[in-house]
Design a protein around this motif. Structure first.
Motif, PDB file in Angstrom:
ATOM      1  N   PHE A 126       0.842  -1.204   0.000  1.00  0.00           N
ATOM      2  CA  PHE A 126       0.000   0.000   0.000  1.00  0.00           C
ATOM      3  C   PHE A 126       0.879   1.257   0.000  1.00  0.00           C
ATOM      4  N   LEU A 127       1.889   1.270   0.881  1.00  0.00           N
ATOM      5  CA  LEU A 127       2.769   2.439   0.995  1.00  0.00           C
ATOM      6  C   LEU A 127       3.617   2.643  -0.263  1.00  0.00           C
ATOM      7  N   GLU A 128       4.009   1.547  -0.896  1.00  0.00           N
ATOM      8  CA  GLU A 128       4.781   1.684  -2.131  1.00  0.00           C
ATOM      9  C   GLU A 128       3.941   2.359  -3.221  1.00  0.00           C
ATOM     10  N   THR A 129       2.690   1.939  -3.347  1.00  0.00           N
ATOM     11  CA  THR A 129       1.805   2.582  -4.327  1.00  0.00           C
ATOM     12  C   THR A 129       1.577   4.041  -3.942  1.00  0.00           C
ATOM     13  N   MET A 130       1.353   4.290  -2.667  1.00  0.00           N
ATOM     14  CA  MET A 130       1.153   5.656  -2.175  1.00  0.00           C
ATOM     15  C   MET A 130       2.352   6.545  -2.515  1.00  0.00           C
ATOM     16  N   THR A 131       3.544   5.973  -2.437  1.00  0.00           N
ATOM     17  CA  THR A 131       4.776   6.725  -2.668  1.00  0.00           C
ATOM     18  C   THR A 131       5.108   6.858  -4.147  1.00  0.00           C
ATOM     19  N   ARG A 132       5.054   5.755  -4.857  1.00  0.00           N
ATOM     20  CA  ARG A 132       5.519   5.753  -6.246  1.00  0.00           C
ATOM     21  C   ARG A 132       4.448   6.124  -7.272  1.00  0.00           C
ATOM     22  N   GLU A 133       3.206   5.747  -7.002  1.00  0.00           N
ATOM     23  CA  GLU A 133       2.130   5.997  -7.962  1.00  0.00           C
ATOM     24  C   GLU A 133       0.872   6.456  -7.227  1.00  0.00           C
ATOM     25  N   PRO A 134       0.938   7.592  -6.552  1.00  0.00           N
ATOM     26  CA  PRO A 134      -0.176   8.004  -5.701  1.00  0.00           C
ATOM     27  C   PRO A 134      -1.513   8.136  -6.434  1.00  0.00           C
ATOM     28  N   ASP A 135      -1.506   8.488  -7.730  1.00  0.00           N
ATOM     29  CA  ASP A 135      -2.791   8.611  -8.427  1.00  0.00           C
ATOM     30  C   ASP A 135      -3.433   7.262  -8.718  1.00  0.00           C
ATOM     31  N   LYS A 136      -2.687   6.184  -8.530  1.00  0.00           N
ATOM     32  CA  LYS A 136      -3.249   4.843  -8.738  1.00  0.00           C
ATOM     33  C   LYS A 136      -3.771   4.229  -7.437  1.00  0.00           C
ATOM     34  N   LEU A 137      -3.490   4.862  -6.301  1.00  0.00           N
ATOM     35  CA  LEU A 137      -3.919   4.333  -5.011  1.00  0.00           C
ATOM     36  C   LEU A 137      -5.431   4.443  -4.893  1.00  0.00           C
ATOM     37  N   ASP A 138      -6.081   3.315  -4.575  1.00  0.00           N
ATOM     38  CA  ASP A 138      -7.538   3.344  -4.416  1.00  0.00           C
ATOM     39  C   ASP A 138      -7.958   2.337  -3.343  1.00  0.00           C
ATOM     40  N   ALA A 139      -9.250   2.156  -3.213  1.00  0.00           N
ATOM     41  CA  ALA A 139      -9.801   1.297  -2.165  1.00  0.00           C
ATOM     42  C   ALA A 139      -9.336  -0.155  -2.279  1.00  0.00           C
ATOM     43  N   THR A 140      -9.013  -0.605  -3.488  1.00  0.00           N
ATOM     44  CA  THR A 140      -8.560  -1.999  -3.629  1.00  0.00           C
ATOM     45  C   THR A 140      -7.232  -2.222  -2.903  1.00  0.00           C
ATOM     46  N   HIS A 141      -6.384  -1.201  -2.862  1.00  0.00           N
ATOM     47  CA  HIS A 141      -5.116  -1.320  -2.142  1.00  0.00           C
ATOM     48  C   HIS A 141      -5.359  -1.421  -0.636  1.00  0.00           C
ATOM     49  N   ALA A 142      -6.278  -0.627  -0.129  1.00  0.00           N
ATOM     50  CA  ALA A 142      -6.627  -0.700   1.288  1.00  0.00           C
ATOM     51  C   ALA A 142      -7.262  -2.046   1.603  1.00  0.00           C
ATOM     52  N   GLN A 143      -8.157  -2.505   0.733  1.00  0.00           N
ATOM     53  CA  GLN A 143      -8.821  -3.789   0.952  1.00  0.00           C
ATOM     54  C   GLN A 143      -7.819  -4.938   0.977  1.00  0.00           C
ATOM     55  N   ALA A 144      -6.812  -4.883   0.125  1.00  0.00           N
ATOM     56  CA  ALA A 144      -5.776  -5.924   0.124  1.00  0.00           C
ATOM     57  C   ALA A 144      -5.043  -5.950   1.463  1.00  0.00           C
ATOM     58  N   ALA A 145      -4.758  -4.781   2.019  1.00  0.00           N
ATOM     59  CA  ALA A 145      -4.103  -4.714   3.327  1.00  0.00           C
ATOM     60  C   ALA A 145      -5.028  -5.266   4.416  1.00  0.00           C
ATOM     61  N   PHE A 146      -6.306  -4.891   4.370  1.00  0.00           N
ATOM     62  CA  PHE A 146      -7.257  -5.397   5.366  1.00  0.00           C
ATOM     63  C   PHE A 146      -7.384  -6.920   5.269  1.00  0.00           C
ATOM     64  N   SER A 147      -7.418  -7.432   4.067  1.00  0.00           N
ATOM     65  CA  SER A 147      -7.538  -8.888   3.858  1.00  0.00           C
ATOM     66  C   SER A 147      -6.329  -9.639   4.411  1.00  0.00           C
ATOM     67  N   ALA A 148      -5.180  -8.973   4.455  1.00  0.00           N
ATOM     68  CA  ALA A 148      -3.957  -9.588   4.988  1.00  0.00           C
ATOM     69  C   ALA A 148      -3.853  -9.461   6.507  1.00  0.00           C
ATOM     70  N   GLY A 149      -4.854  -8.822   7.134  1.00  0.00           N
ATOM     71  CA  GLY A 149      -4.859  -8.713   8.592  1.00  0.00           C
ATOM     72  C   GLY A 149      -4.501  -7.352   9.142  1.00  0.00           C
ATOM     73  N   THR A 150      -4.264  -6.375   8.277  1.00  0.00           N
ATOM     74  CA  THR A 150      -3.970  -5.020   8.738  1.00  0.00           C
ATOM     75  C   THR A 150      -5.266  -4.377   9.216  1.00  0.00           C
ATOM     76  N   SER A 151      -5.238  -3.768  10.378  1.00  0.00           N
ATOM     77  CA  SER A 151      -6.435  -3.076  10.874  1.00  0.00           C
ATOM     78  C   SER A 151      -6.524  -1.693  10.243  1.00  0.00           C
ATOM     79  N   GLN A 152      -7.704  -1.094  10.336  1.00  0.00           N
ATOM     80  CA  GLN A 152      -7.869   0.260   9.800  1.00  0.00           C
ATOM     81  C   GLN A 152      -6.929   1.233  10.520  1.00  0.00           C
ATOM     82  N   ALA A 153      -6.815   1.080  11.843  1.00  0.00           N
ATOM     83  CA  ALA A 153      -5.925   1.967  12.611  1.00  0.00           C
ATOM     84  C   ALA A 153      -4.471   1.794  12.161  1.00  0.00           C
ATOM     85  N   GLN A 154      -4.062   0.560  11.886  1.00  0.00           N
ATOM     86  CA  GLN A 154      -2.694   0.326  11.418  1.00  0.00           C
ATOM     87  C   GLN A 154      -2.456   0.977  10.057  1.00  0.00           C
TER      88      GLN A 154
END
Length: 193
Positions: free
Chosen positions: A121-149
């Motif tokens: 998620f952070l790599e996309t945020m850093t390297r391609e910020p205009d491509k960052l969307d909800a699917t990137h957040a969802q992938a992190a959540f699916s891997a066990g990352t909490s919203q607060a994290q």
């Protein structure tokens, strides 16, 4: 472009503090700290407080994990100073081999899946910020990352996407590995504000 006032301090008080801190620590005060003494409006108390909250405030991420995130953002931005500084702090709270493996390729490093997905998620945020969307957040959540994290990780990345740019723009001096290590000890004791 190195500004003389960043190097030596822009006021008598700043010059004195830079000299005293350098003498007491036994190392040249790193440029990241020198910038904090340069025109308080540039990197002043508010930025320091935000950085302190993100890097040392309450979080589900450890200090070592947040420092690793900062080092990764620096790596993606090719900022030699920030890679060295944050790697030196991260290895004090995370296995050095793991930190080095992440810097080489976090996708294959021996880290928890939630951290790997967050780094993606952070790599996309850093390297391609205009491509960052909800699917990137969802992938992190699916891997066990909490919203607060994810919110905490995004704050780390936002800060160091700023810091890496001014570190390179101001041509920060690159300390030796020993100096990075000494500064890391100071940062762990003192924090960012």
């Amino acid at each position: 472009m190195r500004l003389p006032d960043v190097e030596r301090g822009d006021t008598l008080r700043s010059r004195t503090l830079i000299r005293i801190i350098s003498a007491v620590s036994g190392i040249r005060l790193p440029d990241a700290a020198r910038v904090a003494f340069y025109h308080k409006g540039f990197v002043g108390p508010m930025f320091g407080a935000w950085t302190q909250a993100a890097m040392r405030g309450p979080s589900e991420w450890s200090i070592g994990e947040r420092e690793l995130m900062a080092a990764m953002v620096a790596h993606w931005n090719s900022c030699t100073f920030c890679i060295g500084a944050h790697r030196a702090i991260a290895v004090r709270g995370t296995d050095p081999q793991t930190v080095n493996a992440c810097l080489a390729d976090y996708r294959t490093a021996p880290i928890p899946e939630r951290l790997r997905a967050t780094l993606s998620f952070l790599e996309t945020m850093t390297r391609e910020p205009d491509k960052l969307d909800a699917t990137h957040a969802q992938a992190a959540f699916s891997a066990g990352t909490s919203q607060a994290q994810l919110v905490d990780a995004a704050a780390v990345a936002a800060i160091f996407n700023i810091v890496t740019r001014y570190a390179d723009a101001l041509d920060f001096t690159i300390p030796t590995e020993e100096e990075f290590d000494k500064a890391a000890g100071m940062m762990l004791k003192r924090g960012y504000s």
